[in-house]
Design a protein around this motif. Structure first.
Motif, PDB file in Angstrom:
ATOM      1  N   LYS A 148       0.831  -1.099   0.149  1.00  0.00           N
ATOM      2  CA  LYS A 148       0.103  -0.054   0.169  1.00  0.00           C
ATOM      3  C   LYS A 148       0.852   1.208   0.014  1.00  0.00           C
ATOM      4  N   GLU A 189     -17.648  11.150   9.544  1.00  0.00           N
ATOM      5  CA  GLU A 189     -16.626  11.585   8.623  1.00  0.00           C
ATOM      6  C   GLU A 189     -15.243  12.029   8.951  1.00  0.00           C
ATOM      7  N   PRO A 190     -14.185  11.514   8.275  1.00  0.00           N
ATOM      8  CA  PRO A 190     -12.877  11.954   8.558  1.00  0.00           C
ATOM      9  C   PRO A 190     -12.844  13.651   8.711  1.00  0.00           C
ATOM     10  N   LEU A 228      -6.282   8.681  10.869  1.00  0.00           N
ATOM     11  CA  LEU A 228      -5.865   8.209   9.365  1.00  0.00           C
ATOM     12  C   LEU A 228      -4.559   9.093   8.998  1.00  0.00           C
ATOM     13  N   LYS A 241      -4.604  15.508  -4.483  1.00  0.00           N
ATOM     14  CA  LYS A 241      -4.879  14.106  -4.476  1.00  0.00           C
ATOM     15  C   LYS A 241      -4.401  13.533  -3.360  1.00  0.00           C
ATOM     16  N   PHE A 278      -5.087   8.144   1.685  1.00  0.00           N
ATOM     17  CA  PHE A 278      -5.484   7.717   2.848  1.00  0.00           C
ATOM     18  C   PHE A 278      -4.751   6.408   3.266  1.00  0.00           C
ATOM     19  N   GLY A 279      -4.256   6.547   4.538  1.00  0.00           N
ATOM     20  CA  GLY A 279      -3.926   5.182   5.172  1.00  0.00           C
ATOM     21  C   GLY A 279      -5.214   4.558   5.678  1.00  0.00           C
ATOM     22  N   THR A 280      -5.213   3.238   5.937  1.00  0.00           N
ATOM     23  CA  THR A 280      -6.574   2.359   6.299  1.00  0.00           C
ATOM     24  C   THR A 280      -6.698   2.972   7.937  1.00  0.00           C
ATOM     25  N   GLY A 281      -5.848   3.641   8.562  1.00  0.00           N
ATOM     26  CA  GLY A 281      -6.368   3.881   9.963  1.00  0.00           C
ATOM     27  C   GLY A 281      -5.587   3.135  11.193  1.00  0.00           C
ATOM     28  N   TYR A 321     -15.228  16.060  -4.354  1.00  0.00           N
ATOM     29  CA  TYR A 321     -14.609  14.548  -4.584  1.00  0.00           C
ATOM     30  C   TYR A 321     -15.702  13.605  -4.111  1.00  0.00           C
ATOM     31  N   TYR A 351     -15.569   9.743  -2.544  1.00  0.00           N
ATOM     32  CA  TYR A 351     -14.844   8.339  -1.994  1.00  0.00           C
ATOM     33  C   TYR A 351     -15.595   7.673  -1.712  1.00  0.00           C
ATOM     34  N   GLN A 381     -15.402   4.165   1.343  1.00  0.00           N
ATOM     35  CA  GLN A 381     -14.578   3.390   2.390  1.00  0.00           C
ATOM     36  C   GLN A 381     -14.986   2.146   2.623  1.00  0.00           C
ATOM     37  N   GLY A 413     -10.528  -2.012   5.915  1.00  0.00           N
ATOM     38  CA  GLY A 413      -9.316  -2.547   5.716  1.00  0.00           C
ATOM     39  C   GLY A 413      -8.750  -2.096   4.399  1.00  0.00           C
ATOM     40  N   LEU A 414      -9.520  -1.300   3.819  1.00  0.00           N
ATOM     41  CA  LEU A 414      -8.954  -0.502   2.327  1.00  0.00           C
ATOM     42  C   LEU A 414      -8.817   0.942   2.359  1.00  0.00           C
ATOM     43  N   GLY A 415      -9.389   1.498   3.436  1.00  0.00           N
ATOM     44  CA  GLY A 415      -9.389   3.188   3.467  1.00  0.00           C
ATOM     45  C   GLY A 415     -10.155   3.638   2.591  1.00  0.00           C
ATOM     46  N   LEU A 416      -9.991   4.894   2.605  1.00  0.00           N
ATOM     47  CA  LEU A 416     -10.750   5.745   1.510  1.00  0.00           C
ATOM     48  C   LEU A 416     -10.079   5.552   0.416  1.00  0.00           C
ATOM     49  N   LEU A 449     -10.417   7.136  -4.023  1.00  0.00           N
ATOM     50  CA  LEU A 449     -11.058   7.996  -4.633  1.00  0.00           C
ATOM     51  C   LEU A 449     -11.826   7.660  -5.923  1.00  0.00           C
ATOM     52  N   GLU A 453      -9.227   6.646  -8.968  1.00  0.00           N
ATOM     53  CA  GLU A 453      -8.600   5.346  -8.882  1.00  0.00           C
ATOM     54  C   GLU A 453      -9.483   4.129  -9.182  1.00  0.00           C
ATOM     55  N   LEU A 459     -19.344   2.567   2.683  1.00  0.00           N
ATOM     56  CA  LEU A 459     -19.513   3.902   2.934  1.00  0.00           C
ATOM     57  C   LEU A 459     -18.986   5.089   1.985  1.00  0.00           C
ATOM     58  N   PHE A 470     -18.336   8.908   0.732  1.00  0.00           N
ATOM     59  CA  PHE A 470     -18.184  10.283   1.197  1.00  0.00           C
ATOM     60  C   PHE A 470     -17.897  10.982   0.192  1.00  0.00           C
ATOM     61  N   PHE A 496     -15.299  16.783   4.555  1.00  0.00           N
ATOM     62  CA  PHE A 496     -16.270  15.665   4.318  1.00  0.00           C
ATOM     63  C   PHE A 496     -17.538  15.687   4.721  1.00  0.00           C
ATOM     64  N   ARG A 511     -24.403   5.333   3.664  1.00  0.00           N
ATOM     65  CA  ARG A 511     -23.963   3.892   3.816  1.00  0.00           C
ATOM     66  C   ARG A 511     -24.869   3.295   2.821  1.00  0.00           C
TER      67      ARG A 511
END
Lengths: 111, 114
Positions: A2, A43-44, A87, A98, A101-104, B33, B35, B37, B40-43, B45, B59, B88, B90, B105, B110
């Motif tokens: 990742k 939301e983040p 995150l 652009k 994001f990491g998965t947190g 934007y 996104y 979520q 395990g994969l994160g946000l 785009l 992506e 989810l 956003f 955001f 959901r």
């Protein structure tokens, strides 16, 4: 691999503890770096930016090591309200916005 | 009132149905934007728009389309929903003139595809 990697946790700590999160990124051309906070099912939101010189906002300290492509977040004197997912976020190009994001990393602060 | 709103907040639909998710903002931002979520994969785009006439794929745009009806509105469509689009979603905005890297955001939608 990742582009932004974080330990998913959870980190379980008592109130008042100090906890540190780490993050690595693979794209050496990345321009800017951030920590966002995400509460459960919410939301983040931007927590803080991360600068090479290090920066502090109250109990939160962020550090960037460009040579190692490593970002950290330190939380001192943890509060119950700090329980959330943190995150790690990287912007490859400041002109492009652009964000990657990491998965947190999940933090649970207990009484 | 929230600066970035999304409707609906929750939706359950069936495979093959067309679904539209809507996003509105009162922040006056040019950039918007979408996104998704997943655990395990994160946000990730899906699409982004830098102004009303500018739409770009992110992506993971396959299976999605968007429409920027106005500066304040950006809609995401699933033409024929499939179960792996359960996630989810956003919407986010950012300001070309302000702090370039901060995105704001919405509360999220959901979506469950059965």
């Amino acid at each position: 691999r990742k582009e932004v990697e974080q330990d998913p946790g959870p980190f379980n700590v008592p109130e008042g503890a100090t906890v540190a999160f780490n993050c690595t990124y693979s794209n050496s051309a990345s321009q800017s770096f951030f920590w966002y906070r995400q509460d459960c099912r919410k939301e983040p939101k931007l927590l803080m930016s991360v600068y090479s010189s290090g920066n502090e906002d109250g109990r939160f300290t962020a550090q960037l090591n460009r040579a190692s492509q490593y970002i950290s977040l330190l939380i001192r004197d943890s509060k119950l309200s700090d329980s959330a997912t943190y995150l790690c976020v990287v912007n490859r190009d400041t002109g492009f916005q652009k964000l990657v994001f990491g998965t947190g990393t999940r933090l649970l602060v207990s009484p | 009132d929230a600066d970035v709103t999304q409707t609906p907040r929750n939706r359950i639909t069936k495979t093959g149905k067309r679904i539209m998710l809507e996003c509105s903002q009162t922040k006056g931002h040019d950039r918007m934007y979408w996104y998704r979520q997943d655990p395990g994969l994160g946000l990730r785009l899906i699409y982004y728009s830098f102004d009303v006439k500018d739409i770009n794929k992110g992506e993971i745009s396959d299976g999605y389309s968007v429409s920027r009806q106005a500066q304040a509105k950006f809609s995401l469509s699933l033409e024929s929903a499939i179960p792996n689009q359960t996630a989810l979603y956003f919407c986010a905005t950012s300001d070309l003139q302000g702090r370039l890297d901060e995105q704001f955001f919405g509360p999220g939608t959901r979506l469950t595809v059965l």
